[in-house]
Design a protein around this motif. Structure first.
Motif, PDB file in Angstrom:
ATOM      1  N   UNK A  23       0.798  -1.232   0.000  1.00  0.00           N
ATOM      2  CA  UNK A  23       0.000   0.000   0.000  1.00  0.00           C
ATOM      3  C   UNK A  23       0.825   1.273   0.000  1.00  0.00           C
ATOM      4  N   UNK A  24       2.023   1.213   0.605  1.00  0.00           N
ATOM      5  CA  UNK A  24       2.872   2.406   0.669  1.00  0.00           C
ATOM      6  C   UNK A  24       3.840   2.537  -0.486  1.00  0.00           C
ATOM      7  N   UNK A  25       3.792   1.606  -1.446  1.00  0.00           N
ATOM      8  CA  UNK A  25       4.768   1.601  -2.541  1.00  0.00           C
ATOM      9  C   UNK A  25       4.784   2.898  -3.355  1.00  0.00           C
ATOM     10  N   UNK A  26       3.618   3.443  -3.757  1.00  0.00           N
ATOM     11  CA  UNK A  26       3.662   4.689  -4.532  1.00  0.00           C
ATOM     12  C   UNK A  26       4.349   5.835  -3.782  1.00  0.00           C
ATOM     13  N   UNK A  27       4.086   5.935  -2.474  1.00  0.00           N
ATOM     14  CA  UNK A  27       4.713   6.987  -1.673  1.00  0.00           C
ATOM     15  C   UNK A  27       6.219   6.774  -1.570  1.00  0.00           C
ATOM     16  N   UNK A  28       6.640   5.527  -1.325  1.00  0.00           N
ATOM     17  CA  UNK A  28       8.065   5.212  -1.222  1.00  0.00           C
ATOM     18  C   UNK A  28       8.774   5.516  -2.541  1.00  0.00           C
ATOM     19  N   UNK A  29       8.149   5.141  -3.649  1.00  0.00           N
ATOM     20  CA  UNK A  29       8.736   5.406  -4.970  1.00  0.00           C
ATOM     21  C   UNK A  29       8.941   6.899  -5.189  1.00  0.00           C
ATOM     22  N   UNK A  30       7.988   7.687  -4.726  1.00  0.00           N
ATOM     23  CA  UNK A  30       8.056   9.135  -4.913  1.00  0.00           C
ATOM     24  C   UNK A  30       9.079   9.768  -3.985  1.00  0.00           C
ATOM     25  N   UNK A  31       9.039   9.416  -2.710  1.00  0.00           N
ATOM     26  CA  UNK A  31       9.909  10.047  -1.709  1.00  0.00           C
ATOM     27  C   UNK A  31      11.379   9.698  -1.925  1.00  0.00           C
ATOM     28  N   UNK A  32      11.646   8.452  -2.348  1.00  0.00           N
ATOM     29  CA  UNK A  32      13.034   8.010  -2.475  1.00  0.00           C
ATOM     30  C   UNK A  32      13.496   7.864  -3.927  1.00  0.00           C
ATOM     31  N   UNK A  33      12.710   8.378  -4.854  1.00  0.00           N
ATOM     32  CA  UNK A  33      13.103   8.393  -6.275  1.00  0.00           C
ATOM     33  C   UNK A  33      13.603   7.034  -6.743  1.00  0.00           C
ATOM     34  N   UNK A  34      12.855   5.988  -6.451  1.00  0.00           N
ATOM     35  CA  UNK A  34      13.266   4.638  -6.825  1.00  0.00           C
ATOM     36  C   UNK A  34      13.196   4.482  -8.338  1.00  0.00           C
ATOM     37  N   UNK A  35      14.299   4.028  -8.913  1.00  0.00           N
ATOM     38  CA  UNK A  35      14.384   3.966 -10.366  1.00  0.00           C
ATOM     39  C   UNK A  35      13.935   2.626 -10.941  1.00  0.00           C
ATOM     40  N   UNK A  36      13.917   1.570 -10.126  1.00  0.00           N
ATOM     41  CA  UNK A  36      13.561   0.254 -10.648  1.00  0.00           C
ATOM     42  C   UNK A  36      12.749  -0.512  -9.615  1.00  0.00           C
ATOM     43  N   UNK A  37      11.603  -1.034 -10.037  1.00  0.00           N
ATOM     44  CA  UNK A  37      10.738  -1.812  -9.153  1.00  0.00           C
ATOM     45  C   UNK A  37      10.556  -3.202  -9.752  1.00  0.00           C
ATOM     46  N   UNK A  38      10.744  -4.212  -8.922  1.00  0.00           N
ATOM     47  CA  UNK A  38      10.674  -5.596  -9.378  1.00  0.00           C
ATOM     48  C   UNK A  38       9.442  -6.282  -8.792  1.00  0.00           C
ATOM     49  N   UNK A  39       8.775  -7.080  -9.607  1.00  0.00           N
ATOM     50  CA  UNK A  39       7.614  -7.842  -9.157  1.00  0.00           C
ATOM     51  C   UNK A  39       7.716  -9.269  -9.680  1.00  0.00           C
ATOM     52  N   UNK A  40       6.900 -10.142  -9.109  1.00  0.00           N
ATOM     53  CA  UNK A  40       6.873 -11.529  -9.578  1.00  0.00           C
ATOM     54  C   UNK A  40       5.950 -11.625 -10.798  1.00  0.00           C
ATOM     55  N   UNK A  41       5.979 -12.753 -11.503  1.00  0.00           N
ATOM     56  CA  UNK A  41       5.102 -12.912 -12.684  1.00  0.00           C
ATOM     57  C   UNK A  41       3.650 -13.205 -12.326  1.00  0.00           C
ATOM     58  N   UNK A  42       3.340 -13.329 -11.032  1.00  0.00           N
ATOM     59  CA  UNK A  42       1.972 -13.666 -10.618  1.00  0.00           C
ATOM     60  C   UNK A  42       1.002 -12.543 -10.953  1.00  0.00           C
ATOM     61  N   UNK A  43      -0.212 -12.896 -11.318  1.00  0.00           N
ATOM     62  CA  UNK A  43      -1.262 -11.919 -11.604  1.00  0.00           C
ATOM     63  C   UNK A  43      -2.149 -11.746 -10.370  1.00  0.00           C
ATOM     64  N   UNK A  44      -1.705 -10.906  -9.448  1.00  0.00           N
ATOM     65  CA  UNK A  44      -2.480 -10.693  -8.232  1.00  0.00           C
ATOM     66  C   UNK A  44      -3.754  -9.909  -8.544  1.00  0.00           C
ATOM     67  N   UNK A  45      -4.832 -10.275  -7.862  1.00  0.00           N
ATOM     68  CA  UNK A  45      -6.133  -9.678  -8.147  1.00  0.00           C
ATOM     69  C   UNK A  45      -6.357  -8.336  -7.441  1.00  0.00           C
ATOM     70  N   UNK A  46      -5.512  -7.986  -6.511  1.00  0.00           N
ATOM     71  CA  UNK A  46      -5.684  -6.759  -5.744  1.00  0.00           C
ATOM     72  C   UNK A  46      -5.750  -5.533  -6.652  1.00  0.00           C
TER      73      UNK A  46
END
Length: 214
Positions: A23-46
């Motif tokens: 839930x906090x990922x968008x904020x973390x990406x913005x605050x810390x200028x994260x350049x690369x985000x990794x996820x698994x190949x799973x298709x989560x329904x959320x």
């Protein structure tokens, strides 16, 4: 993190699609200028997960899907494989193994029982000094078979006071206590910092409960 002089983070891994985990990922990406985000190949329904992925994909090359056999810097992706499609989201959680100054660290996320069994069948060497695990919705965290394969020197259980389902149960605490392996519960200890050096590693908690291996 800002208080410790950390203003940028090059990489972030989203281990699964649960709201409480990302839930906090968008904020973390913005605050810390994260350049690369990794996820698994799973298709989560959320819906939160899908919105987060959609946001990341608006920036070219910012989002990368990884599966077993890939690497993220010093971290090896052990699980899941691209062919995994378990119906329970926790069974598709991203599992990472890293080795820093000789210390092996295994990040299990909230990997569920079926996922743990599949990981054991697919991986020959799961030995690690430190294992970090959350609480899956179904099944026990770090089941006995998986624990025997890992043979950790310390276990970090990422639990929390609320909701009640994210508290380590008395039964889980008793089972892990019987192993004789030191266990740190973040509900009581707070955030845990792992420090590795050529001569050993150390865990430091906000509650002042430290554990060192030298």
């Amino acid at each position: 993190l800002h208080a410790h002089g950390v203003n940028r983070l090059p990489k972030l891994a989203l281990t699964q699609g649960d709201m409480r985990d990302l839930g906090g990922a968008p904020l973390v990406c913005d605050v810390f200028s994260i350049s690369k985000v990794f996820t698994s190949p799973a298709n989560f329904r959320s819906s939160v997960y899908r919105k987060t992925i959609s946001m990341l994909d608006q920036t070219p090359d910012r989002h990368q899907v990884v599966s077993g056999g890939d690497t993220i810097g010093i971290w090896r992706v052990l699980y899941p494989m691209a062919t995994n499609h378990f119906s329970q989201a926790d069974d598709n959680s991203l599992v990472l193994m890293g080795e820093i100054h000789g210390a092996r660290i295994l990040l299990l996320s909230d990997l569920g029982g079926m996922g743990q069994d599949d990981l054991l069948n697919r991986t020959n060497d799961l030995r690690a000094d430190i294992v970090v695990a959350g609480l899956p919705e179904k099944g026990e965290t770090v089941g006995n078979a998986l624990l025997n394969a890992i043979q950790p020197k310390v276990i970090i259980v990422a639990d929390s006071e609320f909701p009640a389902t994210k508290r380590a149960s008395p039964a889980l605490q008793e089972r892990l206590k019987q192993t004789g392996i030191p266990v740190i519960y973040t509900r009581n200890a707070g955030a845990v910092t792992i420090v590795t050096r050529p001569d050993g590693w150390e865990l430091r908690t906000m509650a002042g409960c430290n554990f060192a291996d030298r």
